[in-house]
Design a protein around this motif. Structure first.
Motif, PDB file in Angstrom:
ATOM      1  N   LEU A   1      78.242   6.909  28.782  1.00 11.73           N
ATOM      2  CA  LEU A   1      77.901   5.511  29.064  1.00 11.73           C
ATOM      3  C   LEU A   1      77.060   5.026  27.893  1.00 11.73           C
ATOM      4  N   LYS A   2      77.732   4.317  26.973  1.00  6.97           N
ATOM      5  CA  LYS A   2      77.070   3.963  25.716  1.00  6.97           C
ATOM      6  C   LYS A   2      76.775   2.477  25.645  1.00  6.97           C
ATOM      7  N   ASN A   3      75.914   2.161  24.665  1.00 14.14           N
ATOM      8  CA  ASN A   3      75.657   0.757  24.367  1.00 14.14           C
ATOM      9  C   ASN A   3      76.982   0.099  23.984  1.00 14.14           C
ATOM     10  N   GLY A   4      77.322  -1.032  24.610  1.00 15.79           N
ATOM     11  CA  GLY A   4      78.574  -1.725  24.298  1.00 15.79           C
ATOM     12  C   GLY A   4      79.745  -1.289  25.161  1.00 15.79           C
ATOM     13  N   SER A   5      79.566  -0.269  26.020  1.00 20.12           N
ATOM     14  CA  SER A   5      80.667   0.209  26.871  1.00 20.12           C
ATOM     15  C   SER A   5      81.183  -0.897  27.778  1.00 20.12           C
ATOM     16  N   CYS A   6      82.525  -0.915  27.952  1.00 19.96           N
ATOM     17  CA  CYS A   6      83.123  -1.810  28.946  1.00 19.96           C
ATOM     18  C   CYS A   6      83.249  -1.035  30.250  1.00 19.96           C
ATOM     19  N   ILE A   7      82.829  -1.628  31.315  1.00 23.91           N
ATOM     20  CA  ILE A   7      82.785  -0.930  32.593  1.00 23.91           C
ATOM     21  C   ILE A   7      83.169  -1.887  33.724  1.00 23.91           C
ATOM     22  N   TYR A   8      83.229  -1.363  34.911  1.00 21.40           N
ATOM     23  CA  TYR A   8      83.350  -2.223  36.092  1.00 21.40           C
ATOM     24  C   TYR A   8      82.055  -2.158  36.892  1.00 21.40           C
ATOM     25  N   VAL A   9      81.582  -3.327  37.283  1.00 20.62           N
ATOM     26  CA  VAL A   9      80.399  -3.406  38.143  1.00 20.62           C
ATOM     27  C   VAL A   9      80.883  -3.709  39.555  1.00 20.62           C
ATOM     28  N   HIS A  10      80.444  -2.914  40.519  1.00 16.97           N
ATOM     29  CA  HIS A  10      80.759  -3.183  41.924  1.00 16.97           C
ATOM     30  C   HIS A  10      79.492  -3.676  42.594  1.00 16.97           C
ATOM     31  N   HIS A  11      79.521  -4.962  42.975  1.00  8.69           N
ATOM     32  CA  HIS A  11      78.342  -5.571  43.615  1.00  8.69           C
ATOM     33  C   HIS A  11      78.808  -6.245  44.892  1.00  8.69           C
ATOM     34  N   GLY A  12      78.152  -5.963  46.017  1.00  6.85           N
ATOM     35  CA  GLY A  12      78.648  -6.491  47.295  1.00  6.85           C
ATOM     36  C   GLY A  12      80.067  -5.984  47.488  1.00  6.85           C
ATOM     37  N   ALA A  13      80.985  -6.899  47.789  1.00  7.12           N
ATOM     38  CA  ALA A  13      82.381  -6.479  47.900  1.00  7.12           C
ATOM     39  C   ALA A  13      83.149  -6.816  46.626  1.00  7.12           C
TER      40      ALA A  13
END
Ligand SMILES: Nc1nc2c(ncn2[C@@H]2O[C@H](COP(=O)(O)OP(=O)(O)OP(=O)(O)O)[C@@H](O)[C@H]2O)c(=O)[nH]1
Ligand SMILES: [Mg+2]
Length: 625
Positions: A295-307
Motif C-alpha cells: 500500500l504505497k503513496n499514490g496507490s489506486c484502491i477501492y474505499v468501502h464506506h457505508g454501503a
C-alpha cells in the motif's frame, strides 16, 4: 417496555453454513435470488429478523443481514456489515479457518465492529475442539479475542438454542445506537414494488426518520419525501437508529438511486471527494496473503464506506508505504463523493478487488483545505472542537463538526464549556481558536492605531479597508471581529472603526479650507455646487473626507454632497409636502424644495432606502410607520 433494536450480520468463509444458520435461527431462508438457490451459494445480502429476550426479560429485536462468503462477493459482504452491532462469525468444524474467514475478520476489525458471537458450524461432521482452538489462536489480539464460541449443527439442531441465548446475552450488554439527530440510511437495496413504487432499504444510523419527512439522497442530491416506512414488514411512523429500514419514495425512479447512496436530512452538510483519514494495517500471522499486498503513496484502491464502494488514490504525507501493524495519516482522493462523518470507519481493497489491504477512520471529510498537520482522532467532543479550531482558525457555529458523530447539543455544550475555561473564543456566530483570534485582534488594533497616527483628520479606518488589509474573505467572521473590538475600547461610526478615545482633528492649515467648503455647501443648501467643484485640490479632498466621516456632510451620490443639516431639512419638507398634498412626482418635489434633479433623484432614492418614502409608479408616497 420498549424493544431494543440491533443489527447482526453473518461473516465467514464460503459454504461454512451462514445462511443455513440464519434459517435455523429465524425460519427465514436469506438466499432469495433464483441464482442463489440454483448455485446453492449466497451472492448478495439476505435479510431476516430475530426476536430475543434478554436475561432481564427485556425484548430485543435483531435485524439479521446474511452476507456471502465467496471471495468474488466480498464487495457485497462489506456493504452489509457497514453499521452493525454484532457479527455472527461462522467457521465450519470440517474446514477450519479459511481465506475469507481471515478476510472477513479483518474487514470487521477495520470497521470497528466491537462484538461477535462465533459459531463453529457443522459440528455434526467436524472436529469442534481442534477448530475451536484454531479460532482462539487466530482471534488473539483482535477485537473478538474474548468473544463466546458456540458449536452448532443445523442437521442435529445442536447448539441452536444455546446460540440464541448467547446472542441475547451479548446484545443485552450492548448500548443501543446513539441518536445524535443526524440520520443516515446507508442504502443497500433499491427496487420497485407493484402499486407502491420505488423502495430503498438500508441500515439506519445516527438519528430517526419519520413518515412525510423531506429527505435528500447523496451523492446525487435527490430531494424527495418519505411516503411510508417499514421495518421487517411492519409499517412504522418512525424508524430509529439500529433498524433495518425500508422506505417508500414514490416520486423517485429506481434508476435514480443505487446501492451505496446515503439518505439523510438536508441540514448536515454535503458529500465530499477528499477525505483526510488515518489508515491502518493489521499485523496478522504469517502466510496471510492480504498482508503482503503493498500500500504505497499514490496507490489506486477501492474505499468501502457505508454501503458504497468508490475508487480512490492514496496520498500519504510523505513518500513511502504503509506496513503491517502500522498506521499513517493520508488523504484519499475519491472519484465520486461520499457522505462521510468524522469518526466513520472504512475498508480499503486493492484495485483488482482481490485483497482487503487496510482500513481506516475519517478524521476530516472536508479534506481539501488544509495540511495533514494537527488532524486528530475524535476521542471526545471537547478535544475535537479545540483541535478543529486550532487547524481552521475559526468556523461558524452551525458548521463546526456538523459532519461528526456528535449531536448539535453536545457540540454546543462543548463550545460553552471551552469558552468558560478560556480555551476558545465565541463571538456572535463564530467560534475561533484563542491564538488565531488574538493575532487577528492585534493586527486589527495595529492597523486602527496606525491610521489614527498617520491621519489624525480621519475619524478612523474604513471597515472595508481594514478587512482587505487583514485579508479576511469571510464577511460574517469579520463582522464578529468588529463586534468583538467594539465591546471594549473601539467604536464603529458609519463606515469607519476607531478607538473610542480618538477625536479626529483637522490640521490648523486646513481650517480655512474647511470654512470655505462649509460656506459653499451652506450657500445653496438644497442645490450646492458639485463635489468635483468643491474638491478642487488634494487638501479639499482630505477635508471633505473628514467632514463625511465626522457626519457633518452626507455624500448623497458620486457627485452630490449635502450638509447633514440641509439633508435633514429636506427630509422634513418632503414629508410635510406629501402629507399635505398626497403622492408627489420628482418634479413637484424638486419645485417645492427649490432644488435640482441632480440632487432630488438620489435624495428620494436614499429616502426610499431609509424607509421614509416609497415609490409607486412615478410618484412618492410616505411609508407607514
Ligand atoms: N452437515 C452439516 N451441513 C451443513 C450445516 N450447515 C450448513 N450445512 C451445509 O453446508 C452447505 C453450505 O451452507 P450455507 O448455509 O449455504 O453456507 P453459507 O456459509 O451461507 O455459504 P455462502 O453464503 O455461499 O458463503 C449447505 O449444503 C448446507 O446444507 C450443518 O450444521 N451440518
Ligand atoms: Mg450463504
Amino acid at each position: 417496555m420498549t424493544t431494543k433494536h440491533f443489527i447482526i450480520a453473518t461473516a465467514g468463509h464460503v459454504d461454512h453454513g451462514k445462511s443455513a444458520l440464519v434459517k435455523a435461527l429465524t425460519g427465514t431462508d436469506p438466499d432469495r435470488l433464483p441464482e442463489e438457490k440454483k448455485r446453492q451459494i449466497t451472492i448478495d445480502l439476505g435479510f431476516a429478523a430475530l426476536g430475543l429476550i434478554a436475561p432481564n426479560g427485556n425484548k430485543i429485536h435483531a435485524g439479521i443481514i446474511d452476507v456471502p462468503g465467496h471471495e468474488d462477493f466480498v464487495r457485497n459482504m462489506i456493504a452489509g456489515v457497514g453499521s452493525i452491532d454484532l457479527a455472527l462469525f461462522v467457521v465450519a468444524a470440517d474446514d477450519g479457518w479459511m481465506p475469507q474467514t481471515e478476510e472477513h475478520l479483518q474487514i470487521l476489525n477495520y470497521l470497528g465492529v466491537q462484538h461477535a458471537v462465533i459459531a463453529v458450524t457443522k459440528s455434526d461432521v467436524g472436529q469442534v475442539d481442534a477448530v475451536t482452538e484454531q479460532i482462539r489462536e487466530r482471534l488473539s489480539g483482535t477485537l473478538f479475542a474474548e468473544s463466546p464460541i458456540v458449536p452448532t449443527s443445523v442437521m442435529t439442531e445442536t447448539g441452536i438454542h444455546k446460540l440464541v441465548n448467547t446472542l441475547a446475552t451479548q446484545l443485552a450488554t450492548i448500548e443501543i445506537q446513539r441518536d445524535i439527530g443526524k440520520p443516515r440510511l446507508f442504502i443497500d437495496r433499491v427496487f420497485t414494488l407493484h402499486g407502491t413504487g420505488t423502495v430503498v432499504t438500508g441500515t439506519l444510523t445516527g438519528g430517526s426518520l419519520h413518515r412525510g419527512q423531506h429527505i435528500v439522497v447523496y451523492p446525487t442530491n435527490l430531494e424527495t419525501r418519505i411516503r411510508s416506512i417499514q421495518s421487517h414488514g411492519q409499517e412504522l411512523e418512525l424508524a430509529q437508529p439500529g433498524m433495518r429500514t425500508a422506505i417508500n419514495l414514490p416520486d423517485c425512479r429506481v434508476d435514480q438511486i443505487k446501492r451505496g447512496d446515503v439518505m439523510t436530512l438536508p441540514a448536515h452538510g454535503t458529500p465530499t471527494s477528499t477525505l483526510i483519514v488515518r489508515l491502518e494495517r493489521m499485523s496478522r500471522p504469517n502466510g496471510d496473503k492480504t498482508v503482503a499486498h503493498p500500500l504505497k503513496n499514490g496507490s489506486c484502491i477501492y474505499v468501502h464506506h457505508g454501503a458504497a464502494r468508490v475508487a480512490a488514490r492514496i496520498r500519504f504525507g510523505e513518500n513511502g508505504s504503509l506496513d503491517a501493524g502500522k498506521e499513517k495519516l493520508a488523504r484519499l482522493k475519491l472519484i465520486s463523493p461520499v457522505f462521510a462523518f468524522i469518526g466513520d470507519r472504512f475498508v480499503v481493497r486493492d484495485s483488482a478487488e482481490r485483497h482487503t489491504i487496510a482500513g481506516g477512520i475519517v478524521l476530516d471529510p472536508d479534506g481539501d483545505k488544509e495540511s495533514l498537520e494537527g488532524v486528530v482522532a475524535p476521542e471526545n467532543v471537547g478535544s475535537l472542537v479545540r483541535a478543529t479550531l486550532a487547524r481552521l482558525g475559526f468556523e461558524r457555529r452551525e458548521n463546526l463538526l456538523s459532519k461528526s458523530r456528535f449531536s448539535a447539543d453536545e457540540i454546543s455544550e462543548a463550545l460553552t464549556d471551552l469558552k468558560e475555561k478560556g480555551r476558545i473564543v465565541l463571538c456572535q456566530n463564530i467560534a475561533a481558536d484563542c491564538e488565531f483570534w488574538r493575532n487577528l485582534r492585534t493586527r486589527a488594533v495595529g492597523l486602527i492605531d496606525a491610521t489614527h497616527k498617520e491621519s489624525s483628520a480621519r475619524a478612523g479606518i474604513d471597515v472595508g479597508e481594514l478587512r482587505s488589509a487583514l485579508r479576511i474573505q469571510d464577511v460574517e467572521m469579520f463582522e464578529s471581529l468588529v463586534a468583538d473590538l467594539c465591546k471594549e475600547g473601539f467604536v464603529r461610526k458609519g463606515s469607519v472603526i476607531a478607538r473610542t478615545s480618538h477625536r479626529a482633528t483637522l490640521p490648523v492649515h486646513a481650517q480655512p479650507v474647511e470654512k470655505r467648503i462649509r460656506e459653499a455647501l451652506a450657500g445653496q443648501p438644497f442645490d450646492p455646487p458639485s463635489r468635483k467643484a468643491i474638491e478642487s485640490d488634494p487638501q479639499a479632498r482630505q477635508v471633505v473626507r473628514f467632514l463625511i466621516e465626522d457626519g457633518d456632510v452626507t455624500d448623497l451620490a458620486l457627485d452630490v454632497l449635502l450638509l447633514r443639516e440641509s439633508f435633514e431639512r429636506m427630509k422634513s419638507q418632503v414629508i410635510e409636502f406629501i402629507s399635505k398634498n398626497g403622492p408627489a412626482t420628482v418634479s413637484q418635489l424638486r419645485q417645492a424644495l427649490g432644488s435640482s434633479r441632480r440632487v432630488v433623484v438620489p435624495l428620494l432614492e436614499r429616502f426610499d432606502r431609509e424607509g421614509v418614502t416609497r415609490r409607486a409608479g412615478d410618484k412618492r408616497t410616505l411609508c407607514d410607520g
